[in-house]
Write a protein that holds these residues in place. Structure first.
Motif, mmCIF file in Angstrom:
data_model
loop_
_atom_site.group_PDB
_atom_site.id
_atom_site.type_symbol
_atom_site.label_atom_id
_atom_site.label_comp_id
_atom_site.label_asym_id
_atom_site.label_seq_id
_atom_site.Cartn_x
_atom_site.Cartn_y
_atom_site.Cartn_z
ATOM 1 N N ARG A 1 -16.115 -15.647 7.918
ATOM 2 C CA ARG A 1 -17.572 -15.767 7.992
ATOM 3 C C ARG A 1 -18.166 -15.735 6.593
ATOM 4 N N TYR A 2 -19.167 -16.587 6.395
ATOM 5 C CA TYR A 2 -19.958 -16.572 5.161
ATOM 6 C C TYR A 2 -21.424 -16.492 5.553
ATOM 7 N N LEU B 1 -22.592 -12.596 1.477
ATOM 8 C CA LEU B 1 -21.471 -11.748 1.873
ATOM 9 C C LEU B 1 -20.504 -12.568 2.706
ATOM 10 N N SER B 2 -19.259 -12.093 2.760
ATOM 11 C CA SER B 2 -18.209 -12.796 3.509
ATOM 12 C C SER B 2 -17.346 -11.779 4.236
ATOM 13 N N ASP B 3 -16.707 -12.243 5.304
ATOM 14 C CA ASP B 3 -15.802 -11.396 6.077
ATOM 15 C C ASP B 3 -14.615 -12.224 6.534
ATOM 16 N N PHE B 4 -13.408 -11.733 6.234
ATOM 17 C CA PHE B 4 -12.179 -12.419 6.618
ATOM 18 C C PHE B 4 -11.286 -11.437 7.375
ATOM 19 N N LEU B 5 -10.708 -11.900 8.474
ATOM 20 C CA LEU B 5 -9.873 -11.033 9.298
ATOM 21 C C LEU B 5 -8.704 -11.821 9.872
ATOM 22 N N VAL B 6 -7.538 -11.185 9.869
ATOM 23 C CA VAL B 6 -6.330 -11.745 10.495
ATOM 24 C C VAL B 6 -5.680 -10.639 11.320
ATOM 25 N N LYS B 7 -5.363 -10.948 12.561
ATOM 26 C CA LYS B 7 -4.644 -9.998 13.396
ATOM 27 C C LYS B 7 -3.550 -10.721 14.165
ATOM 28 N N THR B 8 -2.338 -10.184 14.076
ATOM 29 C CA THR B 8 -1.235 -10.700 14.871
ATOM 30 C C THR B 8 -0.739 -9.598 15.809
ATOM 31 N N LEU C 1 -16.004 -19.163 11.495
ATOM 32 C CA LEU C 1 -14.891 -19.921 12.050
ATOM 33 C C LEU C 1 -13.893 -18.945 12.667
ATOM 34 N N ILE C 2 -13.374 -19.278 13.854
ATOM 35 C CA ILE C 2 -12.419 -18.409 14.548
ATOM 36 C C ILE C 2 -11.301 -19.255 15.132
#
Length: 800
Positions: free
Chosen positions: A286-287, A307-314, A269-270
Motif C-alpha cells: 500500500r502507498y 506512507l507505505s505498508d508492505f506485508l508478506v505471510k506464508t 495491491l493484494i
C-alpha cells in the motif's frame, strides 16, 4: 474491404462465442475448509457445514476438511455445527467463478448452561478463558465500519470503554489509561506501535499522548480481531490497559486471486493464493499520499505526508502435526513540512495552520517472524514464536518567524527567519524475541504455561542546536526571575545520548477450570524481569464466569498488571537514573445477557488503582520519576448484534473518570483521557449482493486540556514583540465535545472473471470541526486549534 469486414466479423463472432462458453464455465465455484477444535487445535470429524438458504452442505472427513462443490457465484453464509460445541456462523463467503474459497475455522465448547440458546462462536467471544470485556471483529465487519477507511484502529474506537483523540488520530486509549498502555499482538508477536505518524518530539521532545494517525495495516489484511478491555490473563503482560490480538489473513491454499484498490488516499495491491501444495501466500502493498484529501477538504500548509505498508505471510502445513507461518512487515513513512509548504496569505491563528513549526521525519517499523504450532497429543499443542523487530526514527524540527500583518496573516514566508534543524531526535530500537507456549486440555481443566525471552538494543540521541526560548511554561516551573514570563532551554538540560542492551524475561501459567457446569474460574500467575529497570515483578490474576440460567451470566476479573517503561523514556534519562515499571490493580464485574446466538447485552463496572506512575517534574526536561499515583473507575454498556445475516450493529455507552496526582503538592487533576461520557451507534445493512450500506455516530465529552493566561510583550521590546502562555491549571478546562456522523456505501458488480466494487467512505459528513489539541503562537498571542472536519475517501476495487 468487404472481405476484411467479413473476416473481422467472423473473428468477433468466434471471440464472443468463446467468451460465452467460458462465462458458463466460470459461473460456478467451490467452498473448502478445515474445522479444528479451539482448545486442542485438533481436526474435528463429522462436523456439519451448511450453506445457508441452499440445499448444499458437507460433513468434515478424518482430516477435518470439507468441500462444497458447484456453488453459483455470489456471497453466502455458512453455519458450522457439532454436538457439544457452539454453533459458528461465517458470513460473506465470496464464491468466484472457477475458484475455491478456502479458510480454517475453530469451534468452541458449549458455554456452561446456555443450552437453550444456540450461541454462535465469534472469535474470542463466549470463551470461558476470556469472560470479561471480550469483543471481536471479523474481516467483513472491519471493512463495513463506516468512517474507518478499513483502518482497524479506527474501527475499534466505537467499542465500549475505548476512546481516541478522534479526528486525525486513530490510536486507542482504554478505560482511563493512555494510547501507549495497550498490549498489541500480531500473530502472537508483540508490537509496540500499530500506527503511522506518532509525532515523537513535535511538541517539546516527547511522545505525543494522542498516539498515531493511521494504522499500519491496509484494508482487508487483518482477518480477525480479538480485544479485551482489561482483565486479560497472565499469558500477556508488559502493558497494563487492554489486549488487542490481530490475526493476519492466511493465504488461500486452493485458488489464487489478485486485487487492486485505487482511492483518494492511495493505492493497495493484494495477492492471495497457493505457492505449492503445502504452502499458501498472502501479500499486500500500500502507498498513501494525503495531498488529495488536503486539497479536497481545503487543508493547507500541512506539508507532505506519505506512507507505505508492505506485508508478506506464508503458511505451510509441514505435516499433520506441524503448521508453520512466516510473516514479514515493513512500514516506512516520510512526512515533512518546510518553508516551501507555507503559502502567503495564511493566517497563523487559523485552525489547522500547523503553527510555526517545521519538521522532517524519516521513520519505519519492520517485523520478521516465525510461528510454529505443533500438535503434541490429541489434547495438547505447543506454540513456538521467533521474531525480530526494528524501529527507526530520525526527526528534525525547526521554526520560522514570518513577517505578519496585524491580523496574523503571513505576508511572505521567505521574508523572515527560519531554522530547519533546531532540534533532532534519533530513536533506533532492535528487539529479538522468543515465545514458547504449551497448552494442555484435561476433562475439566485447561493448562497454559509459557516463557518469553527478549533482547533489546536501544540507540537514542536527542540534540538541541543552540539555546532556545520557550514561550509556553507552567506556573510551577522554576524561573530565575518570577517576572520572566518565558523559559530558557539550554542544550545541557535537553540533550541526551543512550546506547545499551538489556534482557527481558517472563514466565507465566494460567488455568481455566470448569468447577461446575455453571462456574468457571481462571487463575493465573505471571513473573517478569525487566532489564533496563533491573526489576522483578509478580502479577497474580483471576477471572471467572457464573451462568444464571439459560441466557445470563455474571463475569468478573481482578489482578495486578505491570507496565514496562517506554523505550524512549529509558533512553532519555541521565546516566544512573532508573525508572521503575508502573503498577495497575484492576477489578471488573460484569453482567451478560445472550438474547440470541448473535445478539447480546453486556454491562461492566470497573475500577483501577495506579501506583509508581511516571511523571515529568519539569515539562521541558527528560528527567522522569515514579512519584505519580491515581485511580480510574467507570461503567460500560453495550448491545451488540453480530454479523450473521444481512446486517449488524452496536449501541454502546461508557462512563469513566480518571484522576492522577503527581504528588508535587498541586493535588489531583483529570488525566488526558478522562472522558466522562462516550456514546456510539453503528449499523450496516446488505440488502442484496450489490449494495452494502453502513453508518456510524459517535459522541464524547471533550478531553481535558491545560488552562492558561497570556502575557504580552514579554521582552518589553516592541521591535521584538513576543507573547507567552503560562499554564495555570493542569487539564483545567475541556476541549469542545467530539461529534461525528460517518457513512459508507459500497456497490459491487460481480462478473464472470472478476468482482468490481465502487465505494464512498466519509468521516464526519456534517463537517463538525473536532479539535484534538491547541498550539500557542508567540508572534500573535493567539491559539491555533488543530483538528479535522470532514474526511472523505472514494475509489474502486477490482478482484481477479
Amino acid at each position: 474491404m468487404k472481405y476484411f469486414s467479413l473476416e473481422k466479423g467472423l473473428i468477433l463472432t468466434l471471440i464472443f462465442s468463446m467468451m460465452s462458453v467460458l462465462s458458463v464455465a466460470q459461473t460456478m465455484g467451490n467452498i473448502k475448509g478445515k474445522i479444528i477444535e479451539q482448545s486442542t487445535k485438533q481436526p474435528m470429524i463429522g462436523v456439519t457445514v451448511q450453506l445457508d438458504n441452499t440445499q448444499k452442505g458437507a460433513i468434515t472427513d478424518s482430516d477435518g476438511t470439507f468441500l462444497i462443490e458447484n456453488v453459483p457465484v455470489g456471497s453466502y453464509a455458512l453455519t458450522i455445527s457439532f454436538i457439544g460445541f457452539q454453533t459458528k456462523k461465517v458470513t460473506d463467503v465470496i464464491v468466484s467463478g472457477n475458484k475455491t474459497y478456502y479458510s480454517e475455522f475453530e469451534l468452541l465448547d458449549e458455554v456452561g448452561e446456555l443450552g437453550e440458546v444456540t450461541v454462535q462462536a465469534f472469535k474470542g467471544e463466549n470463551n470461558p478463558v476470556t469472560p470479561v470485556s471480550s469483543f471481536s471483529y471479523s474481516r467483513e465487519e472491519i471493512f463495513r465500519n463506516a468512517g474507518s477507511q478499513g483502518d482497524i484502529m479506527r474501527a475499534l474506537a466505537v467499542l465500549p470503554g475505548v476512546v481516541s483523540a478522534g479526528a486525525q488520530f486513530s490510536a486507542i486509549a482504554a478505560r482511563g489509561q493512555g494510547t501507549q498502555d495497550n498490549v498489541y499482538m500480531v500473530d502472537d508477536m508483540p508490537m509496540f506501535n500499530l500506527s503511522h505518524l506518532e509525532a515523537e518530539g513535535i511538541a517539546s521532545g516527547f511522545n505525543d499522548p494522542n498516539g498515531g494517525r493511521f494504522s499500519i495495516f491496509a484494508p482487508r489484511v487483518v482477518d480477525n480481531v480479538q480485544f479485551q478491555n482489561g482483565g486479560f490473563d497472565a499469558t500477556f503482560g508488559r502493558k497494563s490497559s487492554s489486549y488487542l490480538g490481530l490475526g493476519i489473513k492466511e493465504g488461500n491454499k486452493e485458488s489464487s486471486s489478485f486485487s487492486a484498490q485505487a482511492e483518494l488516499l492511495g493505492v493497495t495491491l493484494i495477492y492471495d493464493g497457493p505457492l505449492s501444495n503445502k504452502t499458501s501466500l498472502f501479500t499486500s502493498a500500500r502507498y498513501q499520499n494525503f495531498a488529495g484529501v488536503a486539497n479536497l477538504t481545503g487543508i493547507s500548509n500541512m506539508g507532505t505526508i506519505t506512507l507505505s505498508d508492505f506485508l508478506v505471510k506464508t503458511t505451510t502445513e509441514i505435516n499433520g502435526k506441524n503448521k508453520l507461518s512466516f510473516i514479514a512487515m515493513y512500514n516506512p513513512e516520510s512526512p515533512s513540512r518546510s518553508i516551501d509548504d507555507i503559502d502567503p496569505g495564511t493566517n497563523v491563528n487559523d485552525d489547522n495552520s500547523a503553527g510555526l513549526t517545521l519538521w522532517d521525519h524519516r521513520g519505519s517499523n519492520a517485523l520478521i517472524g516465525l510461528n510454529l504450532r505443533t500438535l503434541t497429543s490429541t489434547s495438547s499443542f505447543w506454540k513456538n514464536v521467533l521474531y525480530f523487530r526494528v524501529s527507526t526514527v530520525d526527526n528534525t524540527f525547526g521554526y520560522y518567524t514570518p513577517s505578519l500583518a496585524p491580523d496574523g496573516e503571513i505576508l511572505d514566508p521567505e521574508f523572515g527567519y527560519h531554522e530547519d534543524e533546531l532540534r533532532t531526535i534519533q530513536n533506533n530500537q532492535q528487539e529479538f524475541g522468543y515465545r514458547s507456549i504449551y497448552t494442555k486440555n484435561y476433562e475439566n481443566l485447561t493448562l497454559t504455561a509459557g516463557l518469553d525471552a527478549i533482547a533489546i538494543n536501544l540507540d537514542y540521541e536527542r540534540n538541541l542546536a543552540r539555546v532556545d526560548t520557550l514561550y509556553t511554561f507552567r506556573s510551577t516551573d522554576v524561573r530565575p526571575d518570577p517576572s520572566q514570563y518565558y523559559q530558557i532551554l539550554d542544550p545541557a538540560r535537553y540533550n541526551a545520548s543512550f546506547e545499551n542492551t538489556a534482557f527481558n524475561g517472563s514466565a507465566y501459567v494460567s488455568l481455566s477450570w470448569n468447577v461446575t457446569n455453571r462456574l468457571t474460574l481462571n487463575p493465573g500467575l505471571r513473573y517478569d524481569y525487566t532489564g533496563f529497570a533491573e526489576q522483578h515483578t509478580i502479577s497474580p490474576r483471576l477471572s471467572g464466569s457464573l451462568t444464571l440460567g439459560d441466557r445470563q451470566s455474571i463475569n468478573f476479573a481482578t489482578g495486578i498488571y505491570y507496565q514496562d517503561v517506554a523505550y524512549s523514556n529509558i533512553a532519555a534519562q541521565s546516566f544512573g537514573d532508573v525508572i521503575k515499571n508502573e503498577r495497575t490493580i484492576q477489578n471488573i464485574l460484569g453482567y451478560k445477557m445472550q438474547f440470541s446466538g448473535d445478539l447480546k447485552f453486556v454491562a461492566e463496572a470497573w475500577h483501577k488503582q495506579f501506583d509508581d506512575l511516571i511523571v515529568q517534574p519539569n515539562r521541558i526536561e527528560g528527567y522522569l520519576t515514579n512519584d505519580g499515583t491515581g485511580h480510574a473507575y467507570g461503567a460500560d454498556f453495550s448491545l451488540i448484534k453480530r454479523l450473521s445475516k444481512k446486517y449488524y450493529g452496536q449501541v454502546s455507552y461508557s462512563y469513566m473518570q480518571s484522576v492522577r496526582d503527581d504528588n508535587d503538592g498541586l493535588g489531583e487533576y483529570d488525566f488526558t483521557f478522562n472522558i466522562p461520557h462516550v456514546f456510539s451507534v453503528l449499523g450496516s445493512y446488505k440488502p442484496n449482493d450489490k449494495w452494502v450500506l453502513s453508518a456510524k455516530f459517535r459522541y464524547s465529552t471533550g478531553r481535558p486540556i491545560d488552562d492558561y493566561i497570556v502575557h504580552e510583550n514579554v521582552f518589553n521590546d516592541l521591535s521584538m514583540l513576543r507573547y507567552s502562555q503560562e499554564l495555570t491549571s493542569r487539564n483545567g478546562r475541556l476541549l469542545d465535545d467530539f461529534v461525528s456522523f460517518d457513512i459508507r456505501a459500497d456497490y459491487n458488480i460481480r462478473m464472470k472473471r472478476s468482482d468490481l466494487t465502487v465505494f464512498l467512505d466519509i468521516t464526519d459528513i456534517q463537517n463538525t470541526f473536532n479539535v484534538n489539541f491547541e498550539q500557542f503562537i508567540p508572534l500573535s498571542g493567539q491559539v491555533s486549534r488543530s483538528g479535522l472536519g470532514m474526511f472523505p475517501t472514494f475509489g474502486v476495487k477490482i478482484e481477479l
